[in-house]
Scaffold this motif. Structure first.
Motif, PDB file in Angstrom:
ATOM      1  N   ALA A   1       0.840  -1.186   0.000  1.00  0.00           N
ATOM      2  CA  ALA A   1       0.000   0.000   0.000  1.00  0.00           C
ATOM      3  C   ALA A   1       0.878   1.240   0.000  1.00  0.00           C
ATOM      4  O   ALA A   1       1.828   1.332   0.798  1.00  0.00           O
ATOM      5  N   TYR A   2       0.563   2.191  -0.892  1.00  0.00           N
ATOM      6  CA  TYR A   2       1.279   3.450  -1.002  1.00  0.00           C
ATOM      7  C   TYR A   2       0.260   4.575  -1.160  1.00  0.00           C
ATOM      8  O   TYR A   2      -0.865   4.340  -1.627  1.00  0.00           O
ATOM      9  N   PRO A   3       0.642   5.819  -0.821  1.00  0.00           N
ATOM     10  CA  PRO A   3      -0.303   6.928  -0.988  1.00  0.00           C
ATOM     11  C   PRO A   3      -0.693   7.180  -2.442  1.00  0.00           C
ATOM     12  O   PRO A   3      -1.823   7.567  -2.720  1.00  0.00           O
ATOM     13  N   CYS A   4       0.226   6.963  -3.389  1.00  0.00           N
ATOM     14  CA  CYS A   4      -0.095   7.213  -4.794  1.00  0.00           C
ATOM     15  C   CYS A   4       0.856   6.400  -5.662  1.00  0.00           C
ATOM     16  O   CYS A   4       1.767   5.730  -5.161  1.00  0.00           O
ATOM     17  N   ASP A   5       0.642   6.483  -6.967  1.00  0.00           N
ATOM     18  CA  ASP A   5       1.488   5.734  -7.887  1.00  0.00           C
ATOM     19  C   ASP A   5       2.903   6.281  -7.940  1.00  0.00           C
ATOM     20  O   ASP A   5       3.866   5.539  -8.143  1.00  0.00           O
ATOM     21  N   VAL A   6       3.070   7.579  -7.742  1.00  0.00           N
ATOM     22  CA  VAL A   6       4.409   8.172  -7.770  1.00  0.00           C
ATOM     23  C   VAL A   6       5.223   7.686  -6.571  1.00  0.00           C
ATOM     24  O   VAL A   6       6.408   7.361  -6.697  1.00  0.00           O
ATOM     25  N   CYS A   7       4.585   7.622  -5.409  1.00  0.00           N
ATOM     26  CA  CYS A   7       5.277   7.094  -4.220  1.00  0.00           C
ATOM     27  C   CYS A   7       5.667   5.630  -4.429  1.00  0.00           C
ATOM     28  O   CYS A   7       6.732   5.191  -3.979  1.00  0.00           O
ATOM     29  N   HIS A   8       4.810   4.863  -5.107  1.00  0.00           N
ATOM     30  CA  HIS A   8       5.128   3.463  -5.382  1.00  0.00           C
ATOM     31  C   HIS A   8       6.351   3.358  -6.280  1.00  0.00           C
ATOM     32  O   HIS A   8       7.276   2.568  -6.010  1.00  0.00           O
ATOM     33  N   ASN A   9       6.392   4.131  -7.354  1.00  0.00           N
ATOM     34  CA  ASN A   9       7.507   4.041  -8.293  1.00  0.00           C
ATOM     35  C   ASN A   9       8.810   4.536  -7.676  1.00  0.00           C
ATOM     36  O   ASN A   9       9.892   4.076  -8.051  1.00  0.00           O
ATOM     37  N   GLU A  10       8.727   5.465  -6.717  1.00  0.00           N
ATOM     38  CA  GLU A  10       9.939   5.947  -6.065  1.00  0.00           C
ATOM     39  C   GLU A  10      10.509   4.922  -5.083  1.00  0.00           C
ATOM     40  O   GLU A  10      11.723   4.831  -4.919  1.00  0.00           O
ATOM     41  N   ALA A  11       9.632   4.141  -4.442  1.00  0.00           N
ATOM     42  CA  ALA A  11      10.087   3.187  -3.425  1.00  0.00           C
ATOM     43  C   ALA A  11      10.348   1.795  -3.978  1.00  0.00           C
ATOM     44  O   ALA A  11      11.210   1.082  -3.465  1.00  0.00           O
ATOM     45  N   ALA A  12       9.608   1.385  -5.025  1.00  0.00           N
ATOM     46  CA  ALA A  12       9.732   0.028  -5.553  1.00  0.00           C
ATOM     47  C   ALA A  12      10.694  -0.005  -6.726  1.00  0.00           C
ATOM     48  O   ALA A  12      11.084   1.028  -7.285  1.00  0.00           O
ATOM     49  N   ASP A  13      11.068  -1.218  -7.124  1.00  0.00           N
ATOM     50  CA  ASP A  13      11.982  -1.423  -8.248  1.00  0.00           C
ATOM     51  C   ASP A  13      11.235  -1.850  -9.511  1.00  0.00           C
ATOM     52  O   ASP A  13      11.836  -2.432 -10.410  1.00  0.00           O
ATOM     53  N   HIS A  14       9.948  -1.585  -9.592  1.00  0.00           N
ATOM     54  CA  HIS A  14       9.147  -1.957 -10.750  1.00  0.00           C
ATOM     55  C   HIS A  14       8.056  -0.918 -10.946  1.00  0.00           C
ATOM     56  O   HIS A  14       7.754  -0.123 -10.045  1.00  0.00           O
ATOM     57  N   GLU A  15       7.478  -0.911 -12.134  1.00  0.00           N
ATOM     58  CA  GLU A  15       6.385   0.004 -12.430  1.00  0.00           C
ATOM     59  C   GLU A  15       5.092  -0.518 -11.815  1.00  0.00           C
ATOM     60  O   GLU A  15       4.857  -1.723 -11.746  1.00  0.00           O
ATOM     61  N   CYS A  16       4.256   0.401 -11.390  1.00  0.00           N
ATOM     62  CA  CYS A  16       3.030   0.013 -10.705  1.00  0.00           C
ATOM     63  C   CYS A  16       1.971  -0.429 -11.716  1.00  0.00           C
ATOM     64  O   CYS A  16       1.964  -0.013 -12.869  1.00  0.00           O
ATOM     65  N   GLU A  17       1.086  -1.295 -11.232  1.00  0.00           N
ATOM     66  CA  GLU A  17      -0.083  -1.698 -11.995  1.00  0.00           C
ATOM     67  C   GLU A  17      -1.306  -0.937 -11.471  1.00  0.00           C
ATOM     68  O   GLU A  17      -1.274  -0.342 -10.403  1.00  0.00           O
ATOM     69  N   TRP A  18      -2.387  -0.998 -12.234  1.00  0.00           N
ATOM     70  CA  TRP A  18      -3.581  -0.248 -11.878  1.00  0.00           C
ATOM     71  C   TRP A  18      -4.165  -0.795 -10.579  1.00  0.00           C
ATOM     72  O   TRP A  18      -4.471  -1.976 -10.472  1.00  0.00           O
ATOM     73  N   ALA A  19      -4.303   0.080  -9.579  1.00  0.00           N
ATOM     74  CA  ALA A  19      -4.793  -0.331  -8.273  1.00  0.00           C
ATOM     75  C   ALA A  19      -6.307  -0.464  -8.297  1.00  0.00           C
ATOM     76  O   ALA A  19      -7.011   0.383  -8.870  1.00  0.00           O
ATOM     77  N   THR A  20      -6.817  -1.491  -7.676  1.00  0.00           N
ATOM     78  CA  THR A  20      -8.260  -1.739  -7.613  1.00  0.00           C
ATOM     79  C   THR A  20      -8.801  -1.678  -6.193  1.00  0.00           C
ATOM     80  O   THR A  20     -10.003  -1.840  -6.001  1.00  0.00           O
ATOM     81  N   ARG A  21      -7.936  -1.464  -5.194  1.00  0.00           N
ATOM     82  CA  ARG A  21      -8.385  -1.367  -3.810  1.00  0.00           C
ATOM     83  C   ARG A  21      -7.714  -0.170  -3.154  1.00  0.00           C
ATOM     84  O   ARG A  21      -6.619   0.246  -3.561  1.00  0.00           O
ATOM     85  N   MET A  22      -8.378   0.365  -2.142  1.00  0.00           N
ATOM     86  CA  MET A  22      -7.871   1.545  -1.453  1.00  0.00           C
ATOM     87  C   MET A  22      -8.104   1.403   0.041  1.00  0.00           C
ATOM     88  O   MET A  22      -8.902   0.578   0.497  1.00  0.00           O
ATOM     89  N   ILE A  23      -7.380   2.224   0.826  1.00  0.00           N
ATOM     90  CA  ILE A  23      -7.464   2.226   2.285  1.00  0.00           C
ATOM     91  C   ILE A  23      -7.840   3.633   2.714  1.00  0.00           C
ATOM     92  O   ILE A  23      -7.179   4.609   2.321  1.00  0.00           O
ATOM     93  N   CYS A  24      -8.893   3.735   3.500  1.00  0.00           N
ATOM     94  CA  CYS A  24      -9.360   5.046   3.957  1.00  0.00           C
ATOM     95  C   CYS A  24      -8.300   5.698   4.828  1.00  0.00           C
ATOM     96  O   CYS A  24      -7.713   5.056   5.704  1.00  0.00           O
ATOM     97  N   GLY A  25      -8.060   6.989   4.623  1.00  0.00           N
ATOM     98  CA  GLY A  25      -7.053   7.692   5.394  1.00  0.00           C
ATOM     99  C   GLY A  25      -7.496   8.076   6.783  1.00  0.00           C
ATOM    100  O   GLY A  25      -6.662   8.493   7.598  1.00  0.00           O
ATOM    101  N   PHE A  26      -8.793   7.951   7.094  1.00  0.00           N
ATOM    102  CA  PHE A  26      -9.301   8.331   8.408  1.00  0.00           C
ATOM    103  C   PHE A  26      -9.558   7.134   9.322  1.00  0.00           C
ATOM    104  O   PHE A  26      -9.447   7.259  10.541  1.00  0.00           O
ATOM    105  N   CYS A  27      -9.909   5.967   8.759  1.00  0.00           N
ATOM    106  CA  CYS A  27     -10.190   4.787   9.589  1.00  0.00           C
ATOM    107  C   CYS A  27      -9.376   3.567   9.179  1.00  0.00           C
ATOM    108  O   CYS A  27      -9.520   2.507   9.799  1.00  0.00           O
ATOM    109  N   SER A  28      -8.543   3.652   8.140  1.00  0.00           N
ATOM    110  CA  SER A  28      -7.677   2.548   7.680  1.00  0.00           C
ATOM    111  C   SER A  28      -8.467   1.321   7.275  1.00  0.00           C
ATOM    112  O   SER A  28      -7.987   0.193   7.386  1.00  0.00           O
ATOM    113  N   ARG A  29      -9.692   1.523   6.780  1.00  0.00           N
ATOM    114  CA  ARG A  29     -10.502   0.405   6.336  1.00  0.00           C
ATOM    115  C   ARG A  29     -10.238   0.160   4.848  1.00  0.00           C
ATOM    116  O   ARG A  29     -10.347   1.067   4.025  1.00  0.00           O
TER     117      ARG A  29
END
Length: 594
Positions: A504-532
C-alpha cells in the motif's frame, strides 16, 4: 555440361604447388612473437591472499606466511577472540596443490581444543575439494571462517543461585562494568551511532580508535570496547532468560492441551484452542480464538484475515509468509520472506532476521502459524524483536478440502481478490478471499529489544520517552499518516493497494519511487481516516469521510475553487481572475512580438 559462363575453373597443376611459397615458413627477416610467461597457480593465489589480508599478512618465505583473521560471524563471542583477530600460520608445500597446505593457530591464549578444530577444518576442506581446480588456501580460509562462530560461540550464563530471589540482580551483577565511571545518555547514543557508522572497518584497532573519537568526552578505545562488551553481555543474558521462560511456558501450555484433550473437553477448535492434531511432536494446531491464542505466546501480535470467506475449504493455514516490518529505531520499512518447516504441512513456528537498510539494525521476527476457519480468522501470531509488524503481504496458504480432507497449496494470496482452485483428489471447487488484514496491538519495542530500556536503566542510561506516533501500523480504526495524503496529492485522503506487489502506497508516484518496478492499476484503497480497506471508488467511506477534498464554486478565502472557468458567476473573484488572466496573456503576446 556447364555453360561457358558457369564452367568451374580448371584444377591446379603440380607446378603451381611447387612455385607457391610455403605458408608454414615465416618470411625472411620476420621476428617471432614473444609469448608472455604466465604466472603459476600459487603466484596468482598468493596475490589474492595478499590483497585480502594486506594490513596484517607477513611473508616468512615464498611458501610460508602469517596473518591476522577477524571472524565475520556475528554470533562469535568476541571476548574469546584477541582484539586484533586470530593469528594463522600457513605452510604451503612445494608440490602444491597436489599436496595439502597446513594451517596453525599461533595465539597461545586460544584453547587447544579450538586450535585443533580450526586446523582440522582447514585439512577437511582440502580432502573434500581434492581434485577440483580451486584456490585451496584462499577458499580454505573462507571455509574456516564459516565455522568460527560455532567454535567461539558465546557460553550461556550460569543459572542464578536459589538464594537470590530476583534474576535481574544476577544479570546486573554479571553485566557490571569494569570501569566504575558512568556513561551519560549522550555518550551511549554516540557510541551506538559510531558502532553503526564504522561497522565496515576490518582493522579493529582503527575501528575502535575512530569510535572513541566520535564518542568524545575523553573516552579511550579500550573503554569503548569494554562498554560494548558490557551492553552485549547484558542483552544476551536477558535474551537467554526470556528464551528459557518461553520454552517453559510452551511446555506448560502443551501439557495443559494434552490433559484437556484426554478429558474430552476440547470438542471444537474454538472452545479449547487445540489443533487438528500433532505431527511427530513438531507443532500444535492452535486454531482457537485470537485472544486466547495470543496469551499463549509471550509478546505475540495477532494477524487475522478480516472478512474471510471459504468455499469448499474446511481450514486454511500458512505455508509461507511475507511480512512488512518497520524498524524500531529509524522506522524504515523492510520486507521478510519466511517458509515454514516441511512446506507448511505442520504448524511448527519459524523465524528469520533482516538488516535494516537505513540504520543496519538487526530486525528479528518469529511467527507461530494458526489454523483459520469460518469461526476464527486468526492466521498467525508474530513475535517481533527490534521491529514492528506493519502489514501482511501476498503469502502462500495450505487449503484443506471439505469433501476429502486433502491439502493443496495456493500461492500469492492477498486481500480483495478471490482465488479459486480445484482439489486434485475429488475435483471439487475451492475458493478463498478476505477483504483486509487486521494486525493486533504491538509489543513495546526499542532499538535492541523489548527489555532494553530496563537494562539501560540498570546501567545508568535513560532510554528516553518514545514519541507518540512513531510506530505506524495499518490497523482499522486508526488514521493513516497525514490522513493518507502525500507530497504529490494533497487532497487525496487514501492509500492504494497495488496488485503488482501487494503493498500500500499513498499514490502511484510514491510506489515508483520506493519500488523497483512500475506500478499496476490499483483496484483497492485504504481510507485515510479509519484505515478500512475497500474496493476503489469515489464514494465516501463507511465511516462517513470523503476520500477527496470537496470543492465548491466559490472562492472561500482561497480554500475553495480557484479555477475561474468553474467559479460561479455570482462570485466577484471570478471576474478578477479572468481579468488577471487576460492581462497576463496580453503581456505574454506583446513580449513575444518584440
Amino acid at each position: 555440361m556447364y555453360p561457358p559462363s558457369r564452367r568451374p575453373p580448371p584444377p591446379p597443376s603440380l607446378s603451381d604447388f611447387i612455385a607457391a611459397p610455403s605458408r608454414q615458413q615465416p618470411p625472411a627477416g620476420a621476428r617471432r612473437p614473444v609469448v608472455p610467461t604466465r604466472k603459476t597457480d600459487w603466484t596468482v593465489e598468493s596475490d589474492k591472499i595478499t590483497r585480502r589480508y594486506r594490513s596484517s599478512i607477513q611473508w616468512e618465505s615464498e611458501h610460508c606466511f602469517q596473518l591476522r583473521h577477524m571472524p565475520t560471524d556475528p554470533r562469535t563471542d568476541w571476548e574469546r577472540i584477541p582484539p586484533d583477530g586470530l593469528g594463522f600460520r600457513v605452510v604451503v608445500p612445494s608440490k602444491y596443490p597436489e599436496s595439502a597446505a597446513m594451517l596453525q593457530v599461533t595465539d597461545a591464549e586460544v584453547p587447544d581444543e579450538a586450535r585443533a578444530v580450526i586446523s582440522k577444518l582447514f585439512a577437511e576442506f582440502y580432502e573434500k575439494k581434492k581434485g577440483s581446480c580451486i584456490d585451496f588456501v584462499y577458499e580454505g580460509l573462507k571455509y574456516v571462517d564459516r565455522f568460527l562462530g560455532e567454535v567461539f560461540a558465546p557460553r550461556p550464563p550460569p543459572p542464578p543461585p536459589e538464594s537470590e530471589p530476583a534474576p535481574t540482580e544476577h544479570v546486573e551483577a554479571a553485566a557490571a562494568p569494569a570501569d566504575p565511571a558512568r556513561w551519560s545518555p549522550d555518550e551511549q547514543r554516540r557510541l551506538e551511532e559510531a558502532l553503526t557508522e564504522f561497522r565496515s572497518i576490518d582493522n579493529p584497532i582503527d575501528k575502535w580508535r575512530q569510535i572513541s573519537q566520535r564518542v568524545g568526552g575523553g573516552r579511550t578505545a579500550r573503554q569503548c570496547a569494554e562498554r560494548f562488551k558490557v551492553c552485549r553481555a547484558a542483552i544476551l543474558a536477558n535474551e537467554h532468560r526470556h528464551l528459557q521462560q518461553e520454552d517453559q511456558q510452551e511446555e506448560e501450555d502443551k501439557s495443559g492441551l494434552e490433559e484437556s484433550s484426554e478429558d474430552g473437553v476440547s470438542e471444537g477448535a474454538d472452545e479449547a484452542g487445540a489443533g487438528e492434531g500433532e505431527e511427530e511432536g513438531e507443532g500444535t494446531a492452535g486454531a482457537g480464538g485470537g485472544g486466547e491464542a495470543a496469551k499463549r505466546v509471550a509478546g505475540g501480535v495477532d494477524i487475522s484475515l478480516v472478512g474471510l470467506q471459504l468455499v469448499g475449504v474446511s481450514v486454511v493455514h500458512l505455508a509461507a509468509i511475507r511480512l512488512q516490518l518497520s524498524c524500531g529505531r529509524c522506522k524504515t520499512a523492510s520486507d521478510v520472506n519466511m517458509s515454514f518447516p516441511k512446506d507448511g504441512t505442520t504448524l511448527a513456528p519459524a523465524g528469520t532476521g533482516v538488516e535494516c537498510p537505513q540504520c543496519h539494525l538487526r530486525l528479528i521476527v518469529k511467527v507461530h502459524p494458526r489454523m483459520a476457519h469460518q469461526n476464527s480468522s486468526l492466521i498467525a501470531i508474530a513475535q517481533p524483536l527490534s521491529c514492528v509488524v506493519r502489514d501482511l503481504l501476498p503469502s502462500d496458504y495450505i487449503l484443506t478440502c471439505t469433501n476429502c480432507s486433502a491439502s493443496s497449496r495456493m500461492k500469492e494470496v492477498f486481500s480483495g481478490v478471490t482465488r479459486t482452485s480445484v482439489c486434485r483428489h475429488c475435483h471439487s471447487k475451492m475458493a478463498i478471499s478476505f477483504s483486509s488484514v487486521a494486525i493486533g496491538m504491538q509489543p513495546d519495542t526499542s532499538a535492541t529489544g523489548a527489555d532494553l530500556a530496563a537494562l539501560l536503566k540498570q546501567l545508568d542510561i535513560d532510554g528516553g520517552k518514545k514519541k507518540k506516533g512513531d510506530e505506524f501500523v495499518i490497523r482499522v480504526g486508526t488514521p493513516l499518516p497525514d490522513n493518507g495524503t502525500c507530497k504529490h496529492y494533497k487532497k487525496s485522503y487514501r492509500w492504494l493497494r497495488f496488485p503488482c506487489c501487494g503493498k500500500a502506497y499513498p499514490c502511484d508516484v510514491c510506489h515508483n519511487e520506493a519500488a523497483d518496478h512500475e506500478c499496476e492499476w490499483a483496484t483497492r484503497m485504504i481510507c485515510g481516516f479509519c484505515s478500512r480497506e475497500q474496493p476503489y471508488s469515489q464514494k465516501p467511506c463507511v465511516c462517513g469521510a470523503s476520500m477527496t477534498r470537496k470543492t465548491t464554486t466559490h472562492w472561500e478565502g482561497g480554500k475553495g475553487c480557484r479555477d475561474a472557468s468553474k467559479m460561479s458567476s455570482k462570485d466577484s473573484h471570478k471576474w478578477r481572475l479572468l481579468s488577471r488572466q487576460k492581462q497576463a496573456m496580453e503581456a505574454a503576446a506583446a513580449k513575444k512580438k518584440k
